[in-house]
Design an enzyme around this catalytic site. Structure first.
Site, PDB file in Angstrom:
ATOM      1  N   ARG A 127     -13.977   5.580  -6.973  1.00 58.89           N
ATOM      2  CA  ARG A 127     -15.189   5.376  -7.768  1.00 58.89           C
ATOM      3  C   ARG A 127     -15.662   6.685  -8.410  1.00 58.89           C
ATOM      4  O   ARG A 127     -16.193   6.685  -9.506  1.00 58.89           O
ATOM      5  CB  ARG A 127     -16.278   4.796  -6.874  1.00 58.89           C
ATOM      6  N   SER A 179       0.850  -1.187   0.000  1.00 62.92           N
ATOM      7  CA  SER A 179       0.000   0.000   0.000  1.00 62.92           C
ATOM      8  C   SER A 179       0.884   1.234   0.000  1.00 62.92           C
ATOM      9  O   SER A 179       2.029   1.186   0.474  1.00 62.92           O
ATOM     10  CB  SER A 179      -0.917   0.020   1.227  1.00 62.92           C
ATOM     11  N   ARG A 180       0.348   2.342  -0.515  1.00 64.11           N
ATOM     12  CA  ARG A 180       1.073   3.609  -0.443  1.00 64.11           C
ATOM     13  C   ARG A 180       1.108   4.125   0.995  1.00 64.11           C
ATOM     14  O   ARG A 180       1.930   4.960   1.334  1.00 64.11           O
ATOM     15  CB  ARG A 180       0.400   4.652  -1.339  1.00 64.11           C
ATOM     16  N   ASP A 187     -16.797  -0.488 -13.903  1.00 60.04           N
ATOM     17  CA  ASP A 187     -16.806  -1.176 -12.619  1.00 60.04           C
ATOM     18  C   ASP A 187     -18.007  -2.106 -12.470  1.00 60.04           C
ATOM     19  O   ASP A 187     -17.880  -3.219 -11.969  1.00 60.04           O
ATOM     20  CB  ASP A 187     -16.806  -0.149 -11.487  1.00 60.04           C
ATOM     21  N   HIS A 199      -4.040   0.003 -12.742  1.00 60.84           N
ATOM     22  CA  HIS A 199      -3.844  -1.426 -13.000  1.00 60.84           C
ATOM     23  C   HIS A 199      -2.712  -1.704 -13.979  1.00 60.84           C
ATOM     24  O   HIS A 199      -1.874  -2.597 -13.740  1.00 60.84           O
ATOM     25  CB  HIS A 199      -5.136  -2.049 -13.532  1.00 60.84           C
ATOM     26  N   LYS A 255     -10.999  -6.582 -12.015  1.00 62.90           N
ATOM     27  CA  LYS A 255     -11.599  -6.037 -13.225  1.00 62.90           C
ATOM     28  C   LYS A 255     -11.942  -4.554 -13.039  1.00 62.90           C
ATOM     29  O   LYS A 255     -12.217  -4.132 -11.903  1.00 62.90           O
ATOM     30  CB  LYS A 255     -12.814  -6.867 -13.661  1.00 62.90           C
TER      31      LYS A 255
END
Length: 338
Positions: free
Chosen positions: A177, A49-50, A189, A91, A109
């Site tokens: 989102r 994770s960042r 999404d 991604h 996905k």
């Protein structure tokens, strides 16, 4: 290739345990972690994770030995395969880095934001002899597999149409989102599920008509009609701003099948068939949910990697690029015709 020389990935011994790393610490990552740790022959060894604090908390919660940045996790020799569960727009770059680091890759996905990015990953995976797949878990769901087998065997006669929607009002927060720069999109999404179902049942469409609503560069709702020739069609919708009944139906010449909410991870479907005596008979087929729903896919991916495969037959990279091309075409129409 213009990239640095990459080392060929060694195929894991059939008897060995595959060691997983999860990239990202969002809600989906927690579901994935639970299903990985519950899988025989799998071990969750790292999370990236960042945010170092979140990575550490995630690792402690799920029993992973390592937590760190993406670079730190990809340098770990004990990681065999990574699951990428980060914002859509990231991604491609993260998958590239994982493949270059000698890892097998499973990507939430949509795998990428366009076909060009997907083709780039295909070439790199071929060069590194890595397994590469988009995590379209719906296609591994036992109920979905049974539905496919039933329909393809002629269970409802010739398939004539599909109706599928995925519309749920999500909180308007600061998540990816709702962020155009991070690839936020109801179509990519949520709409990917109805579109995948339609293609699995009817093949490749010959025409798409789509309309939608966009806010701040993000498509938040859309509806579309797909034509497949000979009068066959699909009516699909998705939304992250309002309810659109999140169920599906496949209609044929001898009957139809209803798939309840949530159709993309359903545990049952009901078949309605024509009957000369009673006009109609109905039967519900039920299936046990495995883990959080990701277990069948993770198990299949794990076995494919141990078998030395570079993709899985239930969801090939050609399947991924075909749907991506349709998503791109639909997104263009929404932008032009809203």
């Amino acid at each position: 290739m213009t990239d640095r020389v990459v080392e060929e990935i060694a195929v894991a011994d059939r008897e060995s345990t595959l060691r997983w790393a999860i990239i990202g610490t969002g809600a989906i990552s927690h579901h994935i972690a639970q299903d990985v740790t519950g899988l025989i022959g799998a071990e969750l060894v790292a999370v990236a994770s960042r945010n170092a604090r979140r990575a550490g908390e995630f690792a402690r919660l799920h029993g992973a030995a390592h937590a760190g940045s993406l670079s730190e996790v990809l340098r770990l020799g004990e990681v065999d395969v990574v699951y990428i569960a980060t914002p859509h727009a990231t991604h491609h770059e993260i998958a590239r880095r994982a493949l270059m680091a000698g890892k097998h890759v499973l990507i939430e996905k949509p795998a990428t934001m366009d076909v060009a990015e997907a083709e780039d990953l295909r070439q790199l995976a071929q060069a590194t002899h890595a397994f590469l797949m988009e995590a379209m878990w719906m296609k591994f769901n036992p109920a979905y597999r049974a539905l496919i087998d039933f329909v393809q065997s002629g269970g409802i006669g010739a398939v004539r149409s599909v109706r599928a929607s995925f519309g749920l009002p999500f909180p308007r927060d600061d998540s990816s989102r709702w962020n155009a720069d991070l690839g936020g999109s109801a179509l990519f999404d949520q709409g990917i599920y109805p579109l995948t179902l339609a293609c699995d049942m009817l093949g490749a469409p010959t025409e798409i008509t789509a309309r939608g609503v966009r806010e701040a560069g993000v498509d938040i709702a859309q509806h579309m009609t797909l034509e497949f020739g000979d009068g066959r069609y699909a009516q699909l919708a998705s939304s992250m701003s309002e309810f659109v009944e999140p169920t599906a139906a496949v209609n044929g010449t001898d009957g139809w099948v209803e798939i309840p909410f949530p159709f993309w991870v359903a545990t049952e479907f009901t078949t309605h068939l024509a009957d000369p005596k009673t006009f109609l008979t109905s039967q519900t087929s039920q299936f046990e949910k495995q883990g959080n729903g990701y277990t069948p896919m993770l198990r299949a991916v794990q076995q494919a990697i141990l078998d030395g495969a570079r993709e899985h037959s239930l969801h090939t990279w050609n399947d991924t690029t075909a749907v991506l091309a349709l998503l791109q075409s639909t997104a263009t129409q929404i932008t032009q015709n809203r």
